[in-house]
Structure formats: C-alpha cells, structure tokens
Design a protein around this motif. Sequence first.
Motif, PDB file in Angstrom:
ATOM      1  N   PHE A 122       0.844  -1.084  -0.077  1.00  0.00           N
ATOM      2  CA  PHE A 122       0.098  -0.051   0.022  1.00  0.00           C
ATOM      3  C   PHE A 122       0.868   1.381   0.002  1.00  0.00           C
ATOM      4  N   TYR A 123       2.005   1.317   0.881  1.00  0.00           N
ATOM      5  CA  TYR A 123       2.735   2.419   1.068  1.00  0.00           C
ATOM      6  C   TYR A 123       3.294   2.925  -0.378  1.00  0.00           C
ATOM      7  N   PRO A 124       4.046   1.653  -1.101  1.00  0.00           N
ATOM      8  CA  PRO A 124       4.800   2.283  -2.286  1.00  0.00           C
ATOM      9  C   PRO A 124       3.717   2.985  -3.409  1.00  0.00           C
ATOM     10  N   ILE A 125       2.317   2.060  -3.566  1.00  0.00           N
ATOM     11  CA  ILE A 125       1.451   2.802  -4.317  1.00  0.00           C
ATOM     12  C   ILE A 125       0.940   4.229  -3.917  1.00  0.00           C
ATOM     13  N   LEU A 126       0.989   4.497  -2.628  1.00  0.00           N
ATOM     14  CA  LEU A 126       0.605   5.703  -2.061  1.00  0.00           C
ATOM     15  C   LEU A 126       1.418   6.523  -2.536  1.00  0.00           C
ATOM     16  N   LEU A 127       2.776   6.501  -2.200  1.00  0.00           N
ATOM     17  CA  LEU A 127       4.086   7.128  -2.621  1.00  0.00           C
ATOM     18  C   LEU A 127       3.849   7.447  -4.279  1.00  0.00           C
ATOM     19  N   LEU A 128       3.538   6.579  -5.156  1.00  0.00           N
ATOM     20  CA  LEU A 128       3.768   6.871  -6.639  1.00  0.00           C
ATOM     21  C   LEU A 128       2.266   7.858  -6.968  1.00  0.00           C
ATOM     22  N   PHE A 129       1.559   7.466  -6.319  1.00  0.00           N
ATOM     23  CA  PHE A 129       0.111   8.250  -6.390  1.00  0.00           C
ATOM     24  C   PHE A 129       0.190   9.589  -6.066  1.00  0.00           C
ATOM     25  N   VAL A 187     -11.488 -12.237 -13.697  1.00  0.00           N
ATOM     26  CA  VAL A 187     -10.859 -12.431 -15.071  1.00  0.00           C
ATOM     27  C   VAL A 187     -10.624 -11.002 -15.772  1.00  0.00           C
ATOM     28  N   LEU A 188     -11.777  -9.980 -15.821  1.00  0.00           N
ATOM     29  CA  LEU A 188     -11.672  -8.670 -16.192  1.00  0.00           C
ATOM     30  C   LEU A 188     -10.671  -8.138 -15.648  1.00  0.00           C
ATOM     31  N   VAL A 189     -10.612  -7.888 -14.223  1.00  0.00           N
ATOM     32  CA  VAL A 189      -9.645  -7.107 -13.693  1.00  0.00           C
ATOM     33  C   VAL A 189      -8.265  -7.805 -14.005  1.00  0.00           C
ATOM     34  N   LEU A 190      -8.173  -8.839 -13.801  1.00  0.00           N
ATOM     35  CA  LEU A 190      -6.526  -9.457 -14.071  1.00  0.00           C
ATOM     36  C   LEU A 190      -6.186  -9.601 -15.505  1.00  0.00           C
ATOM     37  N   SER A 191      -7.154  -9.222 -16.461  1.00  0.00           N
ATOM     38  CA  SER A 191      -6.928  -9.146 -17.776  1.00  0.00           C
ATOM     39  C   SER A 191      -6.488  -7.636 -18.090  1.00  0.00           C
ATOM     40  N   LEU A 192      -6.922  -6.725 -17.287  1.00  0.00           N
ATOM     41  CA  LEU A 192      -6.656  -5.344 -17.524  1.00  0.00           C
ATOM     42  C   LEU A 192      -5.173  -5.016 -17.134  1.00  0.00           C
ATOM     43  N   THR A 206       0.768   8.014 -13.368  1.00  0.00           N
ATOM     44  CA  THR A 206      -0.418   8.505 -13.707  1.00  0.00           C
ATOM     45  C   THR A 206      -1.086   7.556 -14.506  1.00  0.00           C
ATOM     46  N   LEU A 207      -0.409   6.816 -15.345  1.00  0.00           N
ATOM     47  CA  LEU A 207      -1.249   5.843 -16.229  1.00  0.00           C
ATOM     48  C   LEU A 207      -1.806   4.708 -15.222  1.00  0.00           C
ATOM     49  N   SER A 208      -0.976   4.514 -14.305  1.00  0.00           N
ATOM     50  CA  SER A 208      -1.550   3.359 -13.348  1.00  0.00           C
ATOM     51  C   SER A 208      -2.620   3.890 -12.462  1.00  0.00           C
ATOM     52  N   ALA A 209      -2.722   5.054 -12.317  1.00  0.00           N
ATOM     53  CA  ALA A 209      -3.735   5.729 -11.418  1.00  0.00           C
ATOM     54  C   ALA A 209      -5.082   5.519 -12.269  1.00  0.00           C
ATOM     55  N   VAL A 210      -4.856   6.089 -13.630  1.00  0.00           N
ATOM     56  CA  VAL A 210      -6.017   6.002 -14.748  1.00  0.00           C
ATOM     57  C   VAL A 210      -6.553   4.450 -14.737  1.00  0.00           C
ATOM     58  N   LEU A 211      -5.412   3.580 -14.920  1.00  0.00           N
ATOM     59  CA  LEU A 211      -5.932   2.189 -14.874  1.00  0.00           C
ATOM     60  C   LEU A 211      -6.741   1.605 -13.748  1.00  0.00           C
ATOM     61  N   MET A 212      -6.417   2.154 -12.400  1.00  0.00           N
ATOM     62  CA  MET A 212      -7.031   1.861 -11.396  1.00  0.00           C
ATOM     63  C   MET A 212      -8.500   2.385 -11.498  1.00  0.00           C
ATOM     64  N   VAL A 213      -8.433   3.332 -11.831  1.00  0.00           N
ATOM     65  CA  VAL A 213      -9.910   3.811 -11.951  1.00  0.00           C
ATOM     66  C   VAL A 213     -10.844   3.127 -12.759  1.00  0.00           C
ATOM     67  N   ILE A 214     -10.235   2.927 -13.993  1.00  0.00           N
ATOM     68  CA  ILE A 214     -10.948   1.777 -14.877  1.00  0.00           C
ATOM     69  C   ILE A 214     -11.633   0.642 -14.369  1.00  0.00           C
TER      70      ILE A 214
END
Lengths: 285, 361
Positions: free
Chosen positions: A30-37, A211-216, A252-260
């Motif tokens: 969680f911490y690395p993700i937060l840092l990146l975000f 499956v949908l989330v994993l394949s994204l 940024t791309l990761s954050a957008v993917l997460m929103v999707i």
Amino acid sequence: MNQGFQAIKAQAGSLALVSPALLLLGILFFYPILLLFLTTLELENIGNYAQVVSSDTSMQVFFNTLRIAVIVTVVDLVLAYPLAVYISRLSPTAKTFAFFLVLIPLWTSQLVRTYAWMVLLGRNGPINNALVWLGIVDAPIRLANSEFAVIAGMTHILLPYMLLPIYNSVSKIDPSLFDAARGLGAGAFSTFTRVLMPLSIQGVLAGVSLVLVLSLGVFIMPALLGGGRVPVIALLIEQQAGSFLNWAMAGTLSAVLMVIVMITFFIIKLATRLFVRGRADAAFS
Amino acid sequence: MPDFRNTSALKLENIRKTFGSVEALSSINLEVSAGEFLTILGPSGSGKTTLLRLIAGFVTPDSGSLTIFGEDMTMASAGKRQIGMVFQNYALFPHLTVLENVMFPLEMRKHSRREAAEKAAAALAAVHLDAFGDRYPKQISGGQQQRVALARAVVFEPKLLLLDEPFSALDRRLRESMQREVRQLQASLNLTTIFITHDQEEALFMSDRIAVIDGGTIQQLGTPNEIYYHPRSITVAEFIGDSNILEGTETPDGLRTRSGMLLRRASSSNSGRVLIRPEAIRISREPADGVAMNQFKGKIANRTFVGGFTIYQVDVHGGDTLTVRCLADEETMFDTHQEVHLSIREADCRPVPRDAKEPRG
C-alpha cells in the motif's frame, strides 16, 4: 452494554490476529502505491493527467486493453460455464482428477506457460506443422506475435479464475432441481435460463470480475506473445517506468488504470444487485 | 362421464435396467388403472427409486416398454410425459417465490403469465397456501414446502402423479395429516398416482393397490388386505407388518413345528410354513372357548407397553416363542413369568408359499 463490549473485544481480538498480514501489506504494497500516486499529484506532474486523457494514442491503448480484456472474459465464460457444470456432475474420483488438471497450470509459472505458447504458436510449432500437413495452409502462418496469440494465452492462463467461482456456485445447486425442471416441461434452454443461471449468477459475476480485472493488468502475455504489435496499458506503463524512467507518467497511467478497474467493479456490483435482487437472502441463506 | 377405472393409465412390460453389472430391475410388469392410487413399496436398494425414475423419464430401460394412456413413452423425455412429480426433498426452486414455483410448469407450457398466475393461485388455494404466494421456499415450513411441491406437480393437470417418499422428512403428526390430505386431493382430481415408499404402514393406509418390490422384481401386487393377510412369499410376509413365521413338517392334522407344536389350519397346504399375525393370537388367564381353535399354554417372557397396544413375547411350553399383540387394558395386563393360555383360530394360521429361489427345508 456488556454485549457491545464483548463484540468490540472480539473484534479487537481478530484485528490482532490479522495485524501482521495487514502490516506486511501496508509496508510492501500500500505504501509504495500511495507514494507513486502522491508523486503524480505533485505540481510539476499533475499536467500528466490532462496529457493522458487528451492523447489519442494513450486513450487508444486504454481502449485496446479494455477490448482484449472483454474478449478474454467472454471466451473464458463460454469455456468455463459448461466445464463447471460438467465437473460438478463427475464422480468424486474423476472430480479430483479434473481439479488437478485445472490447478496444475495455476501452480506453473506464468512465464513458463507463456514460453510454452510461444513454442506452440511458433513458425515451426506443432500447430503450424499440423495446418501445413493437413493442407489447410500452404506455408506456415504467423500465429505468435499477434493479438490472437495474446488472447489465446490470456484465455488459457485466466481460465481457472473463471472456472473456480462458477464451479463453486454450480456445485451448491441441488441436482434434483434440474430433474424437477425437466419433469415440469423445461427444455435445455429454459433449464439454463430459469434454473442454472439464476442460481449460479453470483459465481458467474465473481468469475467475470476476477478475469476482467486480471486481464486489464496482464503484462507477460502481451510482452512475449504480442511481439510489440499488441499495445496494452501494462506495456505502456512498463515503457514509461523502465525505458523513459518517467515514474510520474507511469504513476499517472497506473492511476487511470485503477480508476477503470474500479468503474468495472462498480458496474459488476450493480449488475449483481440487478440480477440477484433481494432474492439472495431468501434463496441462499 | 367415461369410467376411467377400466382404462390403463400406465403399463410397464418386461422392463429391465442394469447399471454396469448390477441388475437394478429385472422383468417388471405392472399395469395401473386410471384414477388408481398405487404404492410401490420396498426397502432401500430394492430398485424402487430406479423404477420411479424410469416412469418419470429420467432413466431409460435397457429393454421393455412403457405406455402412458395408450401412448408408447419408453424413450420419451421427462417433459413429454406430462407427469407431475413430488421429490423426496421437494426440489422447490429456491430463487423463485412460492407462486412462481407453481407457475413454472404452466409457463413452460406457454401459458400467458396472467393465466399461469391465476391457475397457480387456485392450486395454492387447494392446498391452503393462498396467503403464502410471495414467500420464498426457505421462508416456509417443511409441511408447507411439501404442499407447494404438490401444487406445482398437479397445477398443469398431469396424466400421472409420482410421489417419491414425500412424507419421510415430516414429523409423525404432520405426516398423518399430509397423508390424508394427499389422498383427498388425489381422489377429488381423480388423478392416477404412483407413490414410492419404504414405510409399510403408510402403504397400507394410502393405497388402492400395493406392489411390493425387492431385488429388482415385483414380489407381489395386490390390495392392502391381500398383501397383509395373504403374502405370497416370506419376503412380503416379513416386510409387511409384524409376523410369527413357524416352520415344520406337514402332517395330516396340520403343521408340526420343529419345536413340536401342532398347528391346525382351515385349509391344507404343503408349504411347511405358517404365518400368524401377532394380533390374531388371543391371550387369556383361562383356556378360551371356541371351535376351530389352536390352544397352547405358555409363560410370558417379556412385555412391552406401546400405548394403545401391549406386545408380549410368550414362550409356549414345548414350543416356540410367539409375539402377541393385544389392545392395552390396564385391568388385565399380564406380568412377566405369568402362566397364560394362547388361542389361535385355525383360519388365522396362514400358509406362506416358498420363494421360488429359496431352497427347500
């Protein structure tokens, strides 16, 4: 009062039990993700969001990723549903064997399985050899390094994630319900739409969301089987972080993917409510 | 109105079914008349469930034929047979309301939703559940679930009704009232009914006729009276009711048991075996009067009080131990070790033919 206190105490007890796991996840995940975000929100990087959303290229990659994910999910659903029903009707011994076959690929490294697909689909691989030998094609065709290869590989690797939740719901259905439906005049199609599907819809939706989330977010398959011809978001992120060392853009791309992914989850949640209505309580409790 | 009593509703001819090397049914012949209530009675593993699934259309026979109201249905699918079935566990659809469950067979027959709802409501009213249409099966009691299953099985006016041990999960009081209710509903609809059970009391109480099945064949087919008083084999005699079965050698006077008792009978036989129902034996302090009686002296070995009845085990002097059942009477109850007189009418000593495969002696 006393009961409330007891409940709190019990909750505190379970919290103590899960705290090592929570701590590990918190520090390492969680911490690395937060840092990146947080990096993406810095003043000099915040413009990246506008750039991603307004760029045709990146939006096309997002759309392509979503399209591939939907295809893989649908194919897996079509493959897994009948298989789940079939396995649920096997004898206990045959069932164990079937599960063994389903789980072996799960225990095998994704990388190994991807290389296996590269061999299978290669220019001189068994599939091309068979096609030529049968006279269906004159010369070996390109199977690897294509979207087809990526979809085939992803479908294979993600199949157990569809199969297991569906099997779980299907196996809980009393088999005499199918006899009853047949005896009351339902054909195969009605039995499926009126009995099997409503009673296994929760497993289906769970499998679909997994499956949908994993394949994204899949990376290895498009990287190794796509041959650079299949742009997906995971490749784009890797490129930004690995080649351009542009961590902010990757974030940024990761954050957008997460929103999707979250929107996808939300839609499935909504679908669950719609399909299962208030009936889940009455039928499954 | 035509007399359906003489119409054959269901006819099974030479039905055979094997699973692997196990012969589940061998050469079943059975004819059920329209409007009849027929019970297939047998212990578990007798083949009765296979027979039921075969009539319902979930299993097809290896050979033989199955006709429903004159129409060959041997290979017809379950849905084509127009059979209403109540499953042992009721098999109600958990995701549908009570009303929707009963509407299901009508909707499968392309009735409009409105018409289906009306008919289903009427069927629910017939089983006194009109107020429960909106509930889900899990929200009603076992007895109520059973009524729903029954309503669902009859709502589409099936040609046959099949009941697969439907009462086995109910407690005794509820079971008895459900049995009466099912019988009434069946009679009022004049619905040909085939009922599967392993409970002989239930079979005797409910049926027009009983087919006793064991080892994959029908051992005897007859009215409850015939089955109870004139069992054709030892298997049937032991399965239906309690029985004293005495073996011995035939003499001109009657049957001489191995222990030495002489049993005179109303009709002669050479089966070497006699069946005496426990309630046919009179027990008294003094020798009983009467002609055509077998009289014995004995000692009470054991007494069991079961409410309405008292069951005694009596050691006959120089003879066997007999089970005697008589109406309980607090005044004249006999004590253990008490000397008593037993009397058995000659007509109540019934010969039991030997089973075909049973070795003599």
